[in-house]
Design a protein around this motif. Structure first.
Motif, PDB file in Angstrom:
ATOM      1  N   LEU A  57       0.865  -1.182   0.000  1.00  0.00           N
ATOM      2  CA  LEU A  57       0.000   0.000   0.000  1.00  0.00           C
ATOM      3  C   LEU A  57       0.900   1.230   0.000  1.00  0.00           C
ATOM      4  CD1 LEU A  57      -2.570  -1.218   2.636  1.00  0.00           C
ATOM      5  CD2 LEU A  57      -3.129  -0.554   0.314  1.00  0.00           C
ATOM      6  N   ARG A  58       0.955   1.897  -1.138  1.00  0.00           N
ATOM      7  CA  ARG A  58       1.756   3.121  -1.230  1.00  0.00           C
ATOM      8  C   ARG A  58       0.829   4.309  -1.066  1.00  0.00           C
ATOM      9  NH1 ARG A  58       5.044   0.375  -5.508  1.00  0.00           N
ATOM     10  NH2 ARG A  58       7.041   0.013  -4.492  1.00  0.00           N
ATOM     11  N   GLY A  59       1.255   5.242  -0.238  1.00  0.00           N
ATOM     12  CA  GLY A  59       0.481   6.464  -0.079  1.00  0.00           C
ATOM     13  C   GLY A  59      -0.839   6.297   0.633  1.00  0.00           C
ATOM     14  N   VAL A  60      -0.949   5.260   1.475  1.00  0.00           N
ATOM     15  CA  VAL A  60      -2.194   5.079   2.229  1.00  0.00           C
ATOM     16  C   VAL A  60      -2.349   6.229   3.223  1.00  0.00           C
ATOM     17  CG1 VAL A  60      -1.214   3.595   4.037  1.00  0.00           C
ATOM     18  CG2 VAL A  60      -3.622   3.413   3.476  1.00  0.00           C
ATOM     19  N   ARG A  61      -3.582   6.644   3.411  1.00  0.00           N
ATOM     20  CA  ARG A  61      -3.887   7.741   4.351  1.00  0.00           C
ATOM     21  C   ARG A  61      -5.011   7.296   5.277  1.00  0.00           C
ATOM     22  NH1 ARG A  61      -6.030  12.947   1.575  1.00  0.00           N
ATOM     23  NH2 ARG A  61      -3.873  12.992   0.851  1.00  0.00           N
ATOM     24  N   LEU A  62      -4.787   7.446   6.576  1.00  0.00           N
ATOM     25  CA  LEU A  62      -5.818   7.210   7.588  1.00  0.00           C
ATOM     26  C   LEU A  62      -6.172   8.550   8.197  1.00  0.00           C
ATOM     27  CD1 LEU A  62      -4.330   4.121   9.506  1.00  0.00           C
ATOM     28  CD2 LEU A  62      -5.907   4.116   7.565  1.00  0.00           C
ATOM     29  N   VAL A  63      -7.465   8.845   8.276  1.00  0.00           N
ATOM     30  CA  VAL A  63      -7.935  10.073   8.922  1.00  0.00           C
ATOM     31  C   VAL A  63      -8.786   9.642  10.107  1.00  0.00           C
ATOM     32  CG1 VAL A  63      -9.227  12.209   8.658  1.00  0.00           C
ATOM     33  CG2 VAL A  63      -7.898  11.311   6.722  1.00  0.00           C
ATOM     34  N   VAL A  69     -13.405   7.187  11.318  1.00  0.00           N
ATOM     35  CA  VAL A  69     -12.163   6.941  10.580  1.00  0.00           C
ATOM     36  C   VAL A  69     -12.471   6.808   9.103  1.00  0.00           C
ATOM     37  CG1 VAL A  69     -12.279   4.441  10.902  1.00  0.00           C
ATOM     38  CG2 VAL A  69     -10.067   5.517  10.501  1.00  0.00           C
ATOM     39  N   ALA A  70     -11.549   7.264   8.272  1.00  0.00           N
ATOM     40  CA  ALA A  70     -11.661   7.108   6.825  1.00  0.00           C
ATOM     41  C   ALA A  70     -10.304   6.656   6.295  1.00  0.00           C
ATOM     42  CB  ALA A  70     -12.084   8.423   6.168  1.00  0.00           C
ATOM     43  N   VAL A  71     -10.335   5.838   5.248  1.00  0.00           N
ATOM     44  CA  VAL A  71      -9.129   5.303   4.628  1.00  0.00           C
ATOM     45  C   VAL A  71      -9.087   5.785   3.186  1.00  0.00           C
ATOM     46  CG1 VAL A  71      -7.904   3.193   3.979  1.00  0.00           C
ATOM     47  CG2 VAL A  71      -9.199   3.267   6.134  1.00  0.00           C
ATOM     48  N   ILE A  80      -8.467   8.890  -3.063  1.00  0.00           N
ATOM     49  CA  ILE A  80      -9.868   8.494  -3.063  1.00  0.00           C
ATOM     50  C   ILE A  80     -10.139   7.679  -1.806  1.00  0.00           C
ATOM     51  CG2 ILE A  80     -10.131   8.514  -5.576  1.00  0.00           C
ATOM     52  CD1 ILE A  80      -9.976   5.414  -5.425  1.00  0.00           C
ATOM     53  N   GLU A  81     -11.327   7.858  -1.264  1.00  0.00           N
ATOM     54  CA  GLU A  81     -11.699   7.127  -0.059  1.00  0.00           C
ATOM     55  C   GLU A  81     -12.060   5.686  -0.425  1.00  0.00           C
ATOM     56  OE1 GLU A  81     -14.505   7.469   3.921  1.00  0.00           O
ATOM     57  OE2 GLU A  81     -14.725   8.953   2.319  1.00  0.00           O
ATOM     58  N   VAL A  82     -11.513   4.754   0.341  1.00  0.00           N
ATOM     59  CA  VAL A  82     -11.795   3.334   0.166  1.00  0.00           C
ATOM     60  C   VAL A  82     -12.993   2.978   1.033  1.00  0.00           C
ATOM     61  CG1 VAL A  82     -10.892   0.998   0.491  1.00  0.00           C
ATOM     62  CG2 VAL A  82      -9.351   2.848  -0.187  1.00  0.00           C
ATOM     63  N   LYS A  83     -13.982   2.346   0.445  1.00  0.00           N
ATOM     64  CA  LYS A  83     -15.157   1.876   1.190  1.00  0.00           C
ATOM     65  C   LYS A  83     -15.750   2.997   2.072  1.00  0.00           C
ATOM     66  CE  LYS A  83     -13.041  -2.688   1.517  1.00  0.00           C
ATOM     67  NZ  LYS A  83     -13.948  -3.585   0.854  1.00  0.00           N
ATOM     68  N   PRO A  84     -16.175   4.102   1.489  1.00  0.00           N
ATOM     69  CA  PRO A  84     -16.672   5.247   2.279  1.00  0.00           C
ATOM     70  C   PRO A  84     -17.734   4.837   3.303  1.00  0.00           C
ATOM     71  CG  PRO A  84     -16.586   5.810  -0.046  1.00  0.00           C
ATOM     72  CD  PRO A  84     -16.303   4.335   0.049  1.00  0.00           C
ATOM     73  N   GLY A  85     -17.502   5.218   4.539  1.00  0.00           N
ATOM     74  CA  GLY A  85     -18.440   4.965   5.619  1.00  0.00           C
ATOM     75  C   GLY A  85     -18.439   3.542   6.151  1.00  0.00           C
ATOM     76  N   ALA A  86     -17.633   2.656   5.568  1.00  0.00           N
ATOM     77  CA  ALA A  86     -17.666   1.247   5.967  1.00  0.00           C
ATOM     78  C   ALA A  86     -16.727   0.913   7.123  1.00  0.00           C
ATOM     79  CB  ALA A  86     -17.330   0.356   4.771  1.00  0.00           C
ATOM     80  N   PHE A  87     -15.731   1.754   7.386  1.00  0.00           N
ATOM     81  CA  PHE A  87     -14.749   1.440   8.418  1.00  0.00           C
ATOM     82  C   PHE A  87     -15.234   1.865   9.795  1.00  0.00           C
ATOM     83  CE2 PHE A  87     -12.012   1.210   4.731  1.00  0.00           C
ATOM     84  CZ  PHE A  87     -11.184   0.141   5.043  1.00  0.00           C
ATOM     85  N   GLU A 102     -17.182  -6.325   4.213  1.00  0.00           N
ATOM     86  CA  GLU A 102     -18.224  -6.079   3.227  1.00  0.00           C
ATOM     87  C   GLU A 102     -18.532  -7.362   2.475  1.00  0.00           C
ATOM     88  OE1 GLU A 102     -18.477  -1.642   1.766  1.00  0.00           O
ATOM     89  OE2 GLU A 102     -16.700  -2.648   0.965  1.00  0.00           O
ATOM     90  N   VAL A 103     -19.771  -7.472   2.031  1.00  0.00           N
ATOM     91  CA  VAL A 103     -20.209  -8.613   1.234  1.00  0.00           C
ATOM     92  C   VAL A 103     -20.707  -8.112  -0.109  1.00  0.00           C
ATOM     93  CG1 VAL A 103     -20.822  -9.999   3.250  1.00  0.00           C
ATOM     94  CG2 VAL A 103     -22.546  -8.571   2.183  1.00  0.00           C
ATOM     95  N   ASP A 104     -20.757  -9.008  -1.051  1.00  0.00           N
ATOM     96  CA  ASP A 104     -21.249  -8.704  -2.388  1.00  0.00           C
ATOM     97  C   ASP A 104     -22.705  -8.247  -2.276  1.00  0.00           C
ATOM     98  OD1 ASP A 104     -22.149  -8.694  -5.006  1.00  0.00           O
ATOM     99  OD2 ASP A 104     -21.132 -10.556  -5.534  1.00  0.00           O
ATOM    100  N   PRO A 105     -22.994  -6.977  -2.556  1.00  0.00           N
ATOM    101  CA  PRO A 105     -24.355  -6.478  -2.348  1.00  0.00           C
ATOM    102  C   PRO A 105     -25.381  -7.060  -3.315  1.00  0.00           C
ATOM    103  CG  PRO A 105     -23.029  -4.807  -3.427  1.00  0.00           C
ATOM    104  CD  PRO A 105     -22.095  -5.956  -3.098  1.00  0.00           C
ATOM    105  N   GLY A 106     -24.929  -7.621  -4.415  1.00  0.00           N
ATOM    106  CA  GLY A 106     -25.873  -8.129  -5.399  1.00  0.00           C
ATOM    107  C   GLY A 106     -26.170  -9.611  -5.277  1.00  0.00           C
TER     108      GLY A 106
END
Length: 166
Positions: A57-63, A69-71, A80-87, A102-106
């Motif tokens: 993971l290059r340039g990962v950002r944790l806020v 928390v956001a990744v 770009i935010e990974v999995k917005p709101g999921a963490f 997370e699971v396959d929503p479909g």
């Protein structure tokens, strides 16, 4: 005069208690080493081992801000935010565990994919965050002998504080 004095005293003590509670809440996450709240960035290198797929993971950002928390990861020059709101975050003092499942929503549960991300972190000092990343994926609907059907990745490194104004 007695009731006016009682009302004023109640208002003054009530306001003082409210301020003390708000102040205590803001300080709740500060430790002798520092605090986790802030924006952290850096690179995490792959950890090798049996059954592991390479992960870098290059340039990962944790806020991190309180219980939020956001990744983020880099994408064409921006983050770009990974999995917005999921963490979610569980934290105590200098340590925290940041997770997303997370699971396959479909697809019906246990028929599609399931993906878990986990960051386990601790403060080395006020500006350095020791970080371990684990990702596990299970594509339930793929044959087990497919290389991408089920895999795990581990990366580790240190993130640096780039902002503390969250």
């Amino acid at each position: 005069m007695g009731s006016d004095f009682t009302i004023r005293r109640t208002l003054v003590f009530g306001a003082a208690a409210t301020l003390a509670t708000a102040s205590a809440g803001a300080q709740e996450y500060v430790t002798a080493v520092g605090m986790l709240d802030g924006t952290w960035e850096g690179d995490l290198g792959p950890v090798d081992g049996a059954g592991l797929s390479p992960a870098r993971l290059r340039g990962v950002r944790l806020v991190i801000s309180g219980q939020t928390v956001a990744v983020f990861v880099p994408d064409n020059g921006s983050a770009i935010e990974v999995k917005p709101g999921a963490f979610s975050i569980q934290r105590d003092g200098t340590n925290a565990v940041i997770t997303s499942i997370e699971v396959d929503p479909g697809r019906p549960r246990n028929e599609g994919w399931v993906e878990t991300w986990c960051f386990v972190i601790t403060l080395r000092d006020a500006d350095t965050l020791i970080t371990n990343f684990v990702r596990v994926v299970n594509n339930n609907d793929m044959p087990p002998d497919e290389p991408s059907a089920r895999f795990s990745q581990i990366a580790a490194g240190e993130l640096r504080r780039v902002a503390d104004d969250v």
